[in-house]
Design a protein around this motif. Structure first.
Motif, PDB file in Angstrom:
ATOM      1  N   PRO A  79       0.332  11.226 -10.823  1.00  0.00           N
ATOM      2  CA  PRO A  79      -0.565  11.127  -9.658  1.00  0.00           C
ATOM      3  C   PRO A  79      -1.202   9.749  -9.493  1.00  0.00           C
ATOM      4  O   PRO A  79      -1.309   9.242  -8.383  1.00  0.00           O
ATOM      5  N   SER A  80      -1.622   9.164 -10.593  1.00  0.00           N
ATOM      6  CA  SER A  80      -2.263   7.856 -10.493  1.00  0.00           C
ATOM      7  C   SER A  80      -1.279   6.798 -10.016  1.00  0.00           C
ATOM      8  O   SER A  80      -1.628   5.906  -9.229  1.00  0.00           O
ATOM      9  N   PHE A  81      -0.007   6.891 -10.487  1.00  0.00           N
ATOM     10  CA  PHE A  81       1.009   5.938 -10.044  1.00  0.00           C
ATOM     11  C   PHE A  81       1.319   6.122  -8.567  1.00  0.00           C
ATOM     12  O   PHE A  81       1.452   5.160  -7.812  1.00  0.00           O
ATOM     13  N   ILE A  82       1.408   7.404  -8.149  1.00  0.00           N
ATOM     14  CA  ILE A  82       1.670   7.685  -6.734  1.00  0.00           C
ATOM     15  C   ILE A  82       0.537   7.161  -5.863  1.00  0.00           C
ATOM     16  O   ILE A  82       0.763   6.541  -4.818  1.00  0.00           O
ATOM     17  N   LEU A  83      -0.694   7.416  -6.316  1.00  0.00           N
ATOM     18  CA  LEU A  83      -1.842   6.972  -5.537  1.00  0.00           C
ATOM     19  C   LEU A  83      -1.873   5.458  -5.420  1.00  0.00           C
ATOM     20  O   LEU A  83      -2.217   4.907  -4.371  1.00  0.00           O
ATOM     21  N   GLN A  84      -1.475   4.779  -6.497  1.00  0.00           N
ATOM     22  CA  GLN A  84      -1.548   3.323  -6.506  1.00  0.00           C
ATOM     23  C   GLN A  84      -0.406   2.676  -5.734  1.00  0.00           C
ATOM     24  O   GLN A  84      -0.626   1.731  -4.965  1.00  0.00           O
ATOM     25  N   LYS A  85       0.812   3.190  -5.906  1.00  0.00           N
ATOM     26  CA  LYS A  85       1.972   2.518  -5.333  1.00  0.00           C
ATOM     27  C   LYS A  85       2.544   3.200  -4.089  1.00  0.00           C
ATOM     28  O   LYS A  85       3.233   2.562  -3.306  1.00  0.00           O
ATOM     29  N   ALA A  86       2.269   4.497  -3.934  1.00  0.00           N
ATOM     30  CA  ALA A  86       2.736   5.182  -2.726  1.00  0.00           C
ATOM     31  C   ALA A  86       1.566   5.627  -1.874  1.00  0.00           C
ATOM     32  O   ALA A  86       1.743   6.409  -0.928  1.00  0.00           O
ATOM     33  N   GLY A  87       0.351   5.141  -2.186  1.00  0.00           N
ATOM     34  CA  GLY A  87      -0.841   5.522  -1.444  1.00  0.00           C
ATOM     35  C   GLY A  87      -0.750   5.249   0.044  1.00  0.00           C
ATOM     36  O   GLY A  87      -1.136   6.104   0.857  1.00  0.00           O
ATOM     37  N   PRO A  88      -0.258   4.086   0.486  1.00  0.00           N
ATOM     38  CA  PRO A  88      -0.171   3.833   1.934  1.00  0.00           C
ATOM     39  C   PRO A  88       0.707   4.836   2.671  1.00  0.00           C
ATOM     40  O   PRO A  88       0.369   5.262   3.772  1.00  0.00           O
ATOM     41  N   LEU A  89       1.830   5.226   2.036  1.00  0.00           N
ATOM     42  CA  LEU A  89       2.671   6.231   2.692  1.00  0.00           C
ATOM     43  C   LEU A  89       1.966   7.572   2.774  1.00  0.00           C
ATOM     44  O   LEU A  89       2.018   8.263   3.808  1.00  0.00           O
ATOM     45  N   VAL A  90       1.304   7.961   1.690  1.00  0.00           N
ATOM     46  CA  VAL A  90       0.545   9.216   1.697  1.00  0.00           C
ATOM     47  C   VAL A  90      -0.556   9.157   2.758  1.00  0.00           C
ATOM     48  O   VAL A  90      -0.771  10.105   3.534  1.00  0.00           O
ATOM     49  N   ALA A  91      -1.240   8.019   2.797  1.00  0.00           N
ATOM     50  CA  ALA A  91      -2.315   7.862   3.776  1.00  0.00           C
ATOM     51  C   ALA A  91      -1.798   7.942   5.205  1.00  0.00           C
ATOM     52  O   ALA A  91      -2.472   8.493   6.098  1.00  0.00           O
ATOM     53  N   ALA A  92      -0.598   7.417   5.435  1.00  0.00           N
ATOM     54  CA  ALA A  92      -0.016   7.453   6.777  1.00  0.00           C
ATOM     55  C   ALA A  92       0.178   8.884   7.251  1.00  0.00           C
ATOM     56  O   ALA A  92      -0.194   9.250   8.384  1.00  0.00           O
ATOM     57  N   TRP A 395      -1.226   4.213  11.811  1.00  0.00           N
ATOM     58  CA  TRP A 395      -0.090   4.981  11.296  1.00  0.00           C
ATOM     59  C   TRP A 395       1.127   4.071  11.084  1.00  0.00           C
ATOM     60  O   TRP A 395       1.785   4.118  10.052  1.00  0.00           O
ATOM     61  N   LEU A 396       1.397   3.214  12.057  1.00  0.00           N
ATOM     62  CA  LEU A 396       2.533   2.303  11.948  1.00  0.00           C
ATOM     63  C   LEU A 396       2.349   1.321  10.799  1.00  0.00           C
ATOM     64  O   LEU A 396       3.275   1.067  10.019  1.00  0.00           O
ATOM     65  N   ALA A 397       1.133   0.764  10.666  1.00  0.00           N
ATOM     66  CA  ALA A 397       0.878  -0.211   9.591  1.00  0.00           C
ATOM     67  C   ALA A 397       0.971   0.444   8.227  1.00  0.00           C
ATOM     68  O   ALA A 397       1.503  -0.145   7.276  1.00  0.00           O
ATOM     69  N   PHE A 398       0.445   1.682   8.097  1.00  0.00           N
ATOM     70  CA  PHE A 398       0.534   2.391   6.816  1.00  0.00           C
ATOM     71  C   PHE A 398       1.992   2.706   6.470  1.00  0.00           C
ATOM     72  O   PHE A 398       2.398   2.587   5.310  1.00  0.00           O
ATOM     73  N   ILE A 399       2.775   3.122   7.476  1.00  0.00           N
ATOM     74  CA  ILE A 399       4.180   3.452   7.220  1.00  0.00           C
ATOM     75  C   ILE A 399       4.933   2.213   6.741  1.00  0.00           C
ATOM     76  O   ILE A 399       5.603   2.222   5.696  1.00  0.00           O
ATOM     77  N   ILE A 400       4.834   1.124   7.510  1.00  0.00           N
ATOM     78  CA  ILE A 400       5.562  -0.099   7.139  1.00  0.00           C
ATOM     79  C   ILE A 400       5.028  -0.666   5.830  1.00  0.00           C
ATOM     80  O   ILE A 400       5.792  -1.023   4.925  1.00  0.00           O
ATOM     81  N   GLY A 401       3.708  -0.757   5.709  1.00  0.00           N
ATOM     82  CA  GLY A 401       3.120  -1.278   4.476  1.00  0.00           C
ATOM     83  C   GLY A 401       3.445  -0.426   3.279  1.00  0.00           C
ATOM     84  O   GLY A 401       3.681  -0.932   2.176  1.00  0.00           O
ATOM     85  N   GLY A 402       3.468   0.918   3.477  1.00  0.00           N
ATOM     86  CA  GLY A 402       3.803   1.809   2.364  1.00  0.00           C
ATOM     87  C   GLY A 402       5.233   1.649   1.907  1.00  0.00           C
ATOM     88  O   GLY A 402       5.527   1.633   0.705  1.00  0.00           O
ATOM     89  N   ILE A 403       6.155   1.540   2.887  1.00  0.00           N
ATOM     90  CA  ILE A 403       7.564   1.342   2.520  1.00  0.00           C
ATOM     91  C   ILE A 403       7.746   0.024   1.774  1.00  0.00           C
ATOM     92  O   ILE A 403       8.423  -0.047   0.739  1.00  0.00           O
ATOM     93  N   LEU A 404       7.117  -1.045   2.301  1.00  0.00           N
ATOM     94  CA  LEU A 404       7.229  -2.342   1.635  1.00  0.00           C
ATOM     95  C   LEU A 404       6.584  -2.319   0.251  1.00  0.00           C
ATOM     96  O   LEU A 404       7.110  -2.921  -0.701  1.00  0.00           O
ATOM     97  N   TYR A 766       0.034  -5.596   5.666  1.00  0.00           N
ATOM     98  CA  TYR A 766       0.143  -4.398   6.507  1.00  0.00           C
ATOM     99  C   TYR A 766      -0.863  -3.333   6.070  1.00  0.00           C
ATOM    100  O   TYR A 766      -1.518  -2.697   6.901  1.00  0.00           O
ATOM    101  N   VAL A 767      -0.972  -3.125   4.770  1.00  0.00           N
ATOM    102  CA  VAL A 767      -1.913  -2.120   4.270  1.00  0.00           C
ATOM    103  C   VAL A 767      -3.348  -2.535   4.595  1.00  0.00           C
ATOM    104  O   VAL A 767      -4.176  -1.710   5.023  1.00  0.00           O
ATOM    105  N   ALA A 768      -3.648  -3.825   4.415  1.00  0.00           N
ATOM    106  CA  ALA A 768      -4.993  -4.307   4.729  1.00  0.00           C
ATOM    107  C   ALA A 768      -5.297  -4.130   6.211  1.00  0.00           C
ATOM    108  O   ALA A 768      -6.417  -3.732   6.598  1.00  0.00           O
ATOM    109  N   CYS A 769      -4.345  -4.415   7.067  1.00  0.00           N
ATOM    110  CA  CYS A 769      -4.540  -4.216   8.510  1.00  0.00           C
ATOM    111  C   CYS A 769      -4.791  -2.753   8.832  1.00  0.00           C
ATOM    112  O   CYS A 769      -5.638  -2.424   9.690  1.00  0.00           O
ATOM    113  N   ALA A 770      -4.046  -1.878   8.151  1.00  0.00           N
ATOM    114  CA  ALA A 770      -4.250  -0.448   8.398  1.00  0.00           C
ATOM    115  C   ALA A 770      -5.645  -0.010   7.996  1.00  0.00           C
ATOM    116  O   ALA A 770      -6.322   0.740   8.717  1.00  0.00           O
TER     117      ALA A 770
END
Length: 807
Positions: A79-92, A395-404, A766-770
């Motif tokens: 969970p901590s790894f997901i929150l840290q590295k996949a957090g933007p996608l989850v947030a999106a 939503w767009l910034a979180f998606i792109i930032g999360g993927i990157l 991207y994440v910062a913009c989101a």
């Protein structure tokens, strides 16, 4: 080296090298090497982006493909790894759910907007909204434009990667000057030339065989001298010659003084032959013949192909790894895509951020213009547009930032592995990568990494030789480096022999016949006869059969007498001959006849008197002398012809320059000798003949040395040098790997500390913009509600007043 494509080098190799050189010249001129501080900062960012290099930990702790997959799943499901590295996608997706479930309906459905009330916000409140939105807008704009910085870094990284790839290909194929590396194409051309030269039917081997055949005369001359001296020395060392024996095998109580003298003279003479120019010429010729013929030639061919094969495979692997970057213009294509689509996306992100900021500020401006009791729809309508479009932007910034961000995790971790790669790390991750590092190949792989790749920062001036790293196991299990196999066992040994010739020539006179040790040996043979140096042992003086000679002074001196008839002088002392001995003995009785000059007498005088006893003792000694001269128990040794007849060098003569007859060589080119029993007279004559035999052999050796000197030192040395030695020396000094560390470091700098770092910077932007837009949406949503509620309540109040007025 030649330019024709051979077995190892093909036309596409030359084309790739030329194109890599052109790309390197055109793309690498403006790049500055990253300084330590920039690299450290970029590495720290990549460490954070990689989750503290999670990929390395997974590779270290897994020992198989299955375990690698399990550990990878455990890591990414934490969970901590997901929150840290996949957090933007989850947030999106969380934000999209909240938006569609709650916010989207509130814009068009009054029932979804609860708790309406007239919030009479004063100017201070509205100014606060203006300041907060302005600050968010500035941060949003800065974050969006930082993506442009990341894009520029990523593009520069691609350019650096293209540059370093071209430099790597160019350096690998064509070589470098600093650090010096010959290049795979020149190396393979050299090995191709060597392989072709070592073929049995090649011009080199054919010419070399002719030179070896034409210089066979020096080997024959050296062998003739050496074996003739050995023949003499073997006779001197024979026990039956040093202490002669009778036919019954009993000692004749005499010792061979000349045997010792000749052995002492032969030792320095043999050493002089071994260190002579003639012997050096023979050794060089024999070494060349041994290394470049028969099984040794086949082994050398195998070693050359054995080294050329891996080099050719390495060239092919470099072609496969870096060739596409050069041949297909891969990096320019990717850069073009980034320049068009990537810059469009990043610019759109920045423009949308600026547009949202402008609409937010416009909403506040419109809101500020609405005074107490006034009605205006522009404020809430503008705010509504802002937060609605802001939600889409989030939503767009979180998606792109999360993927990157998710994609940057393995890329950053891979870069950290590349930067920190060393032998120890390679061993740690080898099981996960299914790399077998056991045995000789594993040791070579680790050595290549430690000495050729992980050098910068430790010893950037190192330039190890690959010949010292590549090893081969012999049939007996011993391990040798390629330098030892090709350079040490072949070229060094040949060079040493040619160097010995130069050393011998610089020492002065090349003549063997004029050598002081040779002259001393010949002088000894001329000065002394074997029978004249065969004297009684010291024990004879006290022997019961002979000691009574001491009673008579004129007989006592013959304890120092020889087996020869005449007197002789050795080392300043007289050795009496048998003629003198017999003359002195005649005064003690009537002389008796004998076939030799050792004649006894019939002793006269009264029995038991000292004179009579002395006469009898002298007769006993004279009898020993007779046996010395008549027994055939001495061991003579001579060369033999193929038909078994004995042969010496007395009849040897030159029939043409360097060619001799009657030299005891058999048709197969060998010298054979045999022992045979002989008398002292025969032994004496044979040993004396060695003075003439050796003199002839020495003169022959001197004549042949002059004849073959230039052929071996110039023609043969030049031929072997041009076709083998010079090329091997060039390979030994030029096949290095210091350039690999330098080019590898440049590749990591470009690909990782610029390219991947720029990629992570874009993701972070991207994440910062989101996140910043989320705050902007919250503020504009609040402003929308405040303005809308006030507008609707006032409008309803106005409508009620108008209705009352109508009533």
């Amino acid at each position: 080296l030649g330019t024709a494509a051979g077995q190892f080098v093909v036309d596409k190799d030359y084309a790739l090298a030329d194109k890599a050189d052109a790309i390197a010249l055109s793309t690498c001129q403006d790049f500055v090497v990253l300084d330590t501080a920039d690299k450290a900062a970029a590495k720290a960012d990549l460490t954070a982006a990689s989750g503290n290099n999670f990929l390395l930990e997974v590779l270290k702790n897994s020992g198989s493909d299955a375990a690698l997959g399990d550990l990878m799943m455990n890591q990414v499901s934490d969970p901590s790894f997901i929150l840290q590295k996949a957090g933007p996608l989850v947030a999106a997706f969380v934000f999209m759910g909240i938006y569609f479930l709650c916010c989207w309906w509130s814009a068009c459905c009054k029932c979804c907007r609860c708790c309406r009330r007239d919030c009479n916000c004063g100017r201070i409140c509205k100014m606060l909204f203006f300041i907060l939105l302005g600050a968010i807008g500035v941060g949003l704009t800065v974050a969006a434009f930082l993506a442009l910085r990341g894009l520029d870094a990523a593009q520069e990284g691609l350019e650096r990667t293209a540059c370093s790839s071209a430099q790597m290909v160019n350096a690998t194929l064509s070589g470098t000057q600093k650090p010096f590396f010959l290049g795979l194409i020149p190396v393979l051309e050299i090995f191709q030339d060597i392989a072709d030269s070592l073929k049995e039917d090649s011009a080199f081997i054919t010419e070399l065989k002719a030179l070896i055949q034409n210089t066979q005369k020096i080997s024959d001359a050296v062998r003739l001298v050496s074996q003739t001296m050995a023949l003499l020395n073997q006779m001197m060392l024979q026990a039956d010659n040093q202490v002669p024996k009778g036919t019954s095998g009993s000692s004749l109580l005499h010792e061979c003084k000349l045997c010792t003298k000749l052995s002492e003279a032969l030792t320095p003479a043999v050493a002089s032959i071994e260190s002579s120019v003639a012997a050096a010429l023979d050794a060089a010729r024999e070494e060349v013949d041994m290394q470049l013929s028969g099984e040794r030639l086949k082994e050398l061919q195998k070693n050359v192909n054995g080294f050329g094969g891996p080099v050719n495979e390495f060239k092919s692997s470099m072609h496969g790894m870096f060739g596409p970057f050069v041949e297909q213009d891969l990096m320019p294509q990717v850069k073009g895509e980034m320049e068009s689509k990537g810059r469009l996306g990043v610019t759109a992100l920045a423009l949308l951020a600026m547009l949202l900021t402008a609409f937010g500020l416009l909403s506040v401006f419109c809101w500020c213009r609405v005074g107490p009791g006034q009605q205006s729809a522009s404020a809430h309508r503008c705010a509504c547009c802002t937060w609605c479009f802001g939600c889409c932007y989030i939503w767009l910034a979180f998606i792109i930032g999360g993927i990157l961000t998710a994609a940057s995790v393995p890329m950053a971790s891979f870069c950290l592995i590349m930067d920190d790669l060393d032998g120890e790390m390679l061993k740690d991750i080898s099981r996960s990568l299914q790399l077998d590092l056991s045995g000789e190949e594993g040791d070579m792989a680790i050595s290549l990494v430690e000495q050729c790749i992980s050098v910068p920062g430790k010893n950037s001036s190192a330039n190890p030789a690959l010949l010292d790293i590549i090893t081969m196991t012999e049939t007996d299990g011993t391990k040798k480096t390629m330098r030892q196999k090709i350079i040490g066992d072949v070229t060094d040994r040949i060079n040493q022999q040619f160097d010995a010739i130069s050393a011998g020539m610089s020492g002065g006179d090349m003549s063997v016949a004029e050598n002081a040790n040779m002259k001393q040996l010949l002088q000894t043979l001329s000065d002394y006869r074997m029978d004249a140096m065969m004297t009684p042992e010291q024990s004879v003086v006290t022997n019961s059969q002979y000691k009574d000679m001491n009673a008579e002074t004129d007989l006592q001196k013959y304890f120092v007498s020889s087996a020869a008839c005449s007197d002789t002088t050795a080392d300043g002392s007289t050795i009496w001959g048998l003629d003198s001995f017999s003359t002195s003995l005649n005064s003690y009785g009537a002389q008796q006849s004998h076939s030799t000059c050792a004649k006894k007498v019939a002793c006269t005088g009264t029995a038991g008197t000292p004179a009579r006893l002395a006469c009898e003792a002298a007769n006993n000694l004279m009898e020993l002398k007779q046996s010395l001269n008549t027994v055939a128990t001495y061991k003579c040794r001579e060369f033999t012809n193929a038909d078994g007849t004995r042969c010496d060098l007395l009849a040897m003569n030159q029939v043409s320059p360097g060619s001799y007859e009657n030299d005891c060589f058999r048709p197969d080119g060998t010298l054979q000798a045999e022992d045979f029993d002989c008398t002292l007279e025969e032994f004496t004559l044979l040993v004396s003949s060695f003075s003439s035999q050796l003199q002839k052999a020495f003169v022959r050796l001197d004549n042949v040395t002059v004849l073959v000197l230039d052929t071996i030192t110039k023609d043969m040395k030049a031929l072997v040098g041009v076709h083998l030695l010079d090329k091997m020396a060039l390979v030994a000094s030029g096949v290095t790997c210091g350039f690999m560390a330098q080019q590898y470091s440049h590749f990591v700098d470009g690909f990782c500390f610029k390219g991947v770092w720029g990629f992570t910077a874009i993701a972070a932007s991207y994440v910062a913009c989101a996140v910043l837009t989320l705050f902007l949406v919250i503020l504009t949503y609040m402003m929308w509600r405040f303005a809308l509620d006030s507008y609707e309540l006032q409008r309803e109040a106005t409508d009620d007043e108008r209705l009352k007025d109508r009533e």
